[in-house]
Scaffold this motif. Structure first.
Motif, PDB file in Angstrom:
ATOM      1  N   PHE A 195      -9.954  -3.815   2.985  1.00  0.00           N
ATOM      2  CA  PHE A 195     -10.905  -2.922   3.646  1.00  0.00           C
ATOM      3  C   PHE A 195     -10.123  -1.955   4.519  1.00  0.00           C
ATOM      4  CE2 PHE A 195     -14.231  -5.404   2.030  1.00  0.00           C
ATOM      5  CZ  PHE A 195     -13.974  -6.754   2.264  1.00  0.00           C
ATOM      6  N   ILE A 196     -10.256  -0.669   4.243  1.00  0.00           N
ATOM      7  CA  ILE A 196      -9.627   0.389   5.033  1.00  0.00           C
ATOM      8  C   ILE A 196     -10.695   0.973   5.944  1.00  0.00           C
ATOM      9  CG2 ILE A 196      -8.264   2.495   4.997  1.00  0.00           C
ATOM     10  CD1 ILE A 196      -6.858   0.148   3.710  1.00  0.00           C
ATOM     11  N   THR A 197     -10.485   0.818   7.259  1.00  0.00           N
ATOM     12  CA  THR A 197     -11.462   1.316   8.229  1.00  0.00           C
ATOM     13  C   THR A 197     -10.900   2.532   8.954  1.00  0.00           C
ATOM     14  OG1 THR A 197     -10.608  -0.149   9.955  1.00  0.00           O
ATOM     15  CG2 THR A 197     -12.345  -1.023   8.545  1.00  0.00           C
ATOM     16  N   ALA A 198     -11.783   3.232   9.645  1.00  0.00           N
ATOM     17  CA  ALA A 198     -11.368   4.431  10.374  1.00  0.00           C
ATOM     18  C   ALA A 198     -10.481   4.032  11.557  1.00  0.00           C
ATOM     19  CB  ALA A 198     -12.585   5.199  10.867  1.00  0.00           C
ATOM     20  N   ASN A 199      -9.557   4.925  11.893  1.00  0.00           N
ATOM     21  CA  ASN A 199      -8.667   4.703  13.029  1.00  0.00           C
ATOM     22  C   ASN A 199      -9.436   4.941  14.319  1.00  0.00           C
ATOM     23  OD1 ASN A 199      -6.501   4.473  14.756  1.00  0.00           O
ATOM     24  ND2 ASN A 199      -5.884   6.616  14.459  1.00  0.00           N
ATOM     25  N   MET A 200      -9.634   3.864  15.100  1.00  0.00           N
ATOM     26  CA  MET A 200     -10.382   3.970  16.346  1.00  0.00           C
ATOM     27  C   MET A 200      -9.493   3.858  17.577  1.00  0.00           C
ATOM     28  SD  MET A 200     -13.389   4.584  15.408  1.00  0.00           S
ATOM     29  CE  MET A 200     -14.329   4.565  13.897  1.00  0.00           C
ATOM     30  N   LEU A 201      -8.172   3.701  17.370  1.00  0.00           N
ATOM     31  CA  LEU A 201      -7.263   3.508  18.503  1.00  0.00           C
ATOM     32  C   LEU A 201      -6.400   4.735  18.704  1.00  0.00           C
ATOM     33  CD1 LEU A 201      -6.249  -0.201  17.861  1.00  0.00           C
ATOM     34  CD2 LEU A 201      -8.001   0.687  19.398  1.00  0.00           C
ATOM     35  N   LEU A 250       0.877  -1.169   0.000  1.00  0.00           N
ATOM     36  CA  LEU A 250       0.000   0.000   0.000  1.00  0.00           C
ATOM     37  C   LEU A 250       0.911   1.214   0.000  1.00  0.00           C
ATOM     38  CD1 LEU A 250      -2.884   1.151   0.197  1.00  0.00           C
ATOM     39  CD2 LEU A 250      -2.628   1.114   2.686  1.00  0.00           C
ATOM     40  N   GLN A 251       0.938   1.941  -1.123  1.00  0.00           N
ATOM     41  CA  GLN A 251       1.931   2.986  -1.286  1.00  0.00           C
ATOM     42  C   GLN A 251       1.373   4.409  -1.153  1.00  0.00           C
ATOM     43  OE1 GLN A 251       3.601   2.645  -5.223  1.00  0.00           O
ATOM     44  NE2 GLN A 251       1.708   3.233  -6.265  1.00  0.00           N
ATOM     45  N   ARG A 252       0.067   4.544  -1.067  1.00  0.00           N
ATOM     46  CA  ARG A 252      -0.539   5.856  -0.866  1.00  0.00           C
ATOM     47  C   ARG A 252      -1.434   5.825   0.367  1.00  0.00           C
ATOM     48  NH1 ARG A 252      -3.817   7.793  -5.880  1.00  0.00           N
ATOM     49  NH2 ARG A 252      -4.280   9.406  -4.346  1.00  0.00           N
ATOM     50  N   GLN A 253      -1.437   6.931   1.101  1.00  0.00           N
ATOM     51  CA  GLN A 253      -2.271   7.014   2.306  1.00  0.00           C
ATOM     52  C   GLN A 253      -3.741   7.107   1.908  1.00  0.00           C
ATOM     53  OE1 GLN A 253      -0.447   7.361   5.472  1.00  0.00           O
ATOM     54  NE2 GLN A 253      -2.358   6.457   6.159  1.00  0.00           N
ATOM     55  N   VAL A 254      -4.563   6.263   2.534  1.00  0.00           N
ATOM     56  CA  VAL A 254      -6.018   6.305   2.321  1.00  0.00           C
ATOM     57  C   VAL A 254      -6.609   7.116   3.479  1.00  0.00           C
ATOM     58  CG1 VAL A 254      -8.113   4.952   2.001  1.00  0.00           C
ATOM     59  CG2 VAL A 254      -5.913   4.050   1.200  1.00  0.00           C
ATOM     60  N   ARG A 255      -7.099   8.269   3.172  1.00  0.00           N
ATOM     61  CA  ARG A 255      -7.534   9.200   4.224  1.00  0.00           C
ATOM     62  C   ARG A 255      -8.877   8.818   4.844  1.00  0.00           C
ATOM     63  NH1 ARG A 255      -2.817  11.588   5.342  1.00  0.00           N
ATOM     64  NH2 ARG A 255      -1.777  12.276   3.409  1.00  0.00           N
ATOM     65  N   GLU A 256      -9.761   8.214   4.074  1.00  0.00           N
ATOM     66  CA  GLU A 256     -11.099   7.887   4.544  1.00  0.00           C
ATOM     67  C   GLU A 256     -11.333   6.380   4.408  1.00  0.00           C
ATOM     68  OE1 GLU A 256     -13.070  10.008   5.921  1.00  0.00           O
ATOM     69  OE2 GLU A 256     -11.866  11.804   5.486  1.00  0.00           O
ATOM     70  N   PRO A 257     -12.247   5.831   5.190  1.00  0.00           N
ATOM     71  CA  PRO A 257     -12.575   4.398   5.054  1.00  0.00           C
ATOM     72  C   PRO A 257     -12.988   4.085   3.613  1.00  0.00           C
ATOM     73  CG  PRO A 257     -13.537   5.271   7.072  1.00  0.00           C
ATOM     74  CD  PRO A 257     -12.990   6.452   6.337  1.00  0.00           C
ATOM     75  N   ARG A 258     -12.475   2.959   3.138  1.00  0.00           N
ATOM     76  CA  ARG A 258     -12.719   2.642   1.728  1.00  0.00           C
ATOM     77  C   ARG A 258     -12.444   1.157   1.494  1.00  0.00           C
ATOM     78  NH1 ARG A 258     -10.166   5.951  -3.440  1.00  0.00           N
ATOM     79  NH2 ARG A 258     -11.204   4.737  -5.071  1.00  0.00           N
ATOM     80  N   ASP A 259     -13.169   0.571   0.526  1.00  0.00           N
ATOM     81  CA  ASP A 259     -12.998  -0.836   0.166  1.00  0.00           C
ATOM     82  C   ASP A 259     -12.326  -0.936  -1.202  1.00  0.00           C
ATOM     83  OD1 ASP A 259     -14.306  -1.294   2.506  1.00  0.00           O
ATOM     84  OD2 ASP A 259     -16.242  -1.794   1.551  1.00  0.00           O
TER      85      ASP A 259
END
Length: 555
Positions: free
Chosen positions: A549-555, A515-524
């Motif tokens: 699956f890219i989920t939101a950071n909850m930690l 994964l070479q680019r930052q995914v800013r928002e949750p996305r599939d």
């Protein structure tokens, strides 16, 4: 030649006292021919072991006395021969001791060399006014005739003709020197039966025979027969370092040791650089040449296997390189910090986080609410529940608790804070062999389209948070088991239109997806990764269908 000319005899009357027989038959003009054998005959009268004032004693060029004995040396451009008194021209062009440039060629001369510009003309010619003209080597002194020879120019070359002839019992060598003829070895039967031939300067004598052994043999202790001389055992061989001596009847042979080969130019055994000779075939990663052999080594993150050639992944985490948590990856490792800490720039140490004041939010899993003298943590309204520690939010596995709405034909896959309903079906001409794998059915004969499709399709699910450190290795692919000689190529053939992902070949049998680019928002994402395997000349393709699956950071 070899003794100087008659100019070096300073007192002929003094010599005539010792050499009447020779000088009475020899004109002064020919003293340089007849005096050497005379000096040899009358050596008991004139001590030739020292440097006389005439003719440099026994030396051809230069003589110096050391401890009452003569030590011979040569002029620059010459080297001393094995007989200890003769000098021979050194060919600087062969020994690479010249200083000619790349645009010049080296031409050996007597005692020196000359550098000539390279031209399109053949050897022995030079370009002048666009015409190749013959070079008169005798005029430009580029010949290699010794002092005992005269240079005679020929078309494109030259000849060396002797200046003088030798007396009976002598022959002329390649340098024009008169050297003694060994009649005992050149004549068929120089002496009668029962006599041994003894060579003298200019002649020979016959002596009643005692046991005489040939070169390479020596007399037996009882003196009745000749036995072989083991030159290898006695150390009288001439084998160089890197050579092995093998004894032969009457002689010996020098062979190069294993890992060496004979260099005809340098006339010695030179080390074979196996790493250059067999690149990529001896060692899996790094090859280092050693005298007579080679040694394999590995790059950082790998250790040499038991066979001394292949490399195995080294678990760096065993040596505890990280301040807190360590994860071993292929060829390296990754340090992680526990909740409430961050990884410093050195990649190993972890620093404390002041969660609420720095607004980082790691004090609470989802939300930090400040209250006088403390704080309270809250979780998102859906998909999470508060842990017993009152600080972290625990993901609810809807797939395990049954809190999903997936149909019976779908598979439930849990992601942080939610779940996904996935359907897995095999394309046409494929059969389902497990919940996550499809294999190609047999192809019709001569169907190239069918044979070019992947042999196997596997489904994978990956889940990450938006705060994943970029670039991140998220998937590895390779043949299992791998075979020696395997070579793979991997590529993303679908689902990477926005270039969030990339592939990299780790070695000949392993590749990785990043994964070479930052995914800013949750996305599939659904990406198809194709691996082409070249094994024993056959090309086979495999397809990995990966849900990311890219989920939101909850930690």
């Amino acid at each position: 030649p070899g003794w100087g000319s008659y100019d070096c005899y300073q007192n002929l009357s003094e010599l005539s006292v010792f050499l009447p027989a020779c000088l009475s038959a020899c004109l002064p003009t020919y003293l340089h021919v007849c005096l050497p054998p005379c000096l040899s005959v009358y050596s008991p009268v004139i001590n030739l072991s020292t440097c006389l004032s005439i003719c440099n004693g026994p030396c051809m060029q230069q003589c110096s006395e050391v401890g009452g004995h003569a030590r011979c040396s040569c002029f620059p451009g010459f080297f001393l021969k094995a007989d200890g008194h003769s000098c021979e021209d050194e060919n600087e062009c062969v020994t690479n001791s010249h200083i000619c440039q790349n645009s010049e060629r080296c031409v050996n001369t007597l005692g020196s060399f000359v550098c000539e510009r390279k031209s399109p003309c053949p050897v022995g010619y030079q370009l002048r006014n666009e015409v190749c003209e013959d070079i008169d080597e005798c005029v430009v002194r580029s010949h290699n005739c010794d002092r005992g020879f005269e240079c005679q120019n020929t078309e494109g070359s030259f000849l060396c003709k002797p200046k003088q002839t030798c007396l009976t019992g002598f022959t002329q060598d390649s340098h024009g020197n008169c050297i003694d003829v060994n009649e005992c070895s050149t004549l068929l039967e120089p002496c009668s039966a029962g006599f041994n031939c003894i060579n003298n300067v200019g002649s020979y004598t016959c002596q009643r025979k005692a046991i005489m052994c040939s070169q390479g043999y020596h007399s037996s202790p009882d003196g009745t027969h000749c036995i072989d001389l083991d030159e290898c055992l006695t150390g009288v061989h001439g084998c160089d370092e890197g050579q092995v001596c093998y004894n032969l009847p009457g002689s010996f042979r020098c062979d190069c040791q294993t890992g060496y080969q004979y260099d005809a130019t340098r006339q010695r055994c030179s080390d074979v650089n196996e790493c250059w000779l067999y690149p990529g075939r001896l060692c899996a990663q790094k090859c280092e040449n050693t005298p007579g052999s080679y040694q394999c080594s590995c790059t950082a993150g790998f250790s040499l296997a038991f066979d001394g050639k292949n490399c195995e992944d080294m678990n760096e985490c065993d040596s505890s390189p990280c301040d807190q948590e360590c994860a071993n990856i292929y060829g390296s490792y990754q340090c992680y910090c526990r909740q409430g800490f961050y990884l410093k720039e050195d990649g190993h140490s972890c620093g404390d986080i002041d969660e609420c004041s720095q607004s980082i939010g790691n004090l609470c899993a989802f939300k930090c609410v400040n209250v006088p003298g403390s704080y309270q943590c809250a979780c998102p309204p859906k998909g999470f529940t508060m842990s017993t520690n009152g600080r972290t939010c625990r993901d609810i596995d809807e797939c395990a608790t049954g809190g999903h709405n997936c149909s019976s034909s779908q598979s439930c896959y849990n992601v942080q804070g939610s779940y996904k309903c996935l359907s897995f079906s095999c394309p046409l001409n494929y059969r389902k062999v497990s919940d996550m794998r499809c294999e190609r059915s047999s192809c019709p004969a001569h169907s190239l389209d069918c044979q070019s499709t992947p042999l196997r399709i596997t489904y994978h699910q990956l889940s990450f948070q938006t705060n994943i450190i970029i670039p991140a290795q998220i998937f590895r692919i390779g043949p299992s088991p791998a075979h020696s000689g395997d070579n793979i190529a991997i590529s993303i053939i679908r689902g990477n239109e926005e270039n969030y992902f990339s592939t990299r070949k780790l070695n000949s049998f392993m590749g990785a997806v990043y994964l070479q680019r930052q995914v800013r928002e949750p996305r599939d994402f659904l990406i198809d990764v194709e691996m082409k395997l070249l094994r024993q000349g056959a090309l086979t393709s495999f397809l990995a269908r990966i849900y990311v699956f890219i989920t939101a950071n909850m930690l």
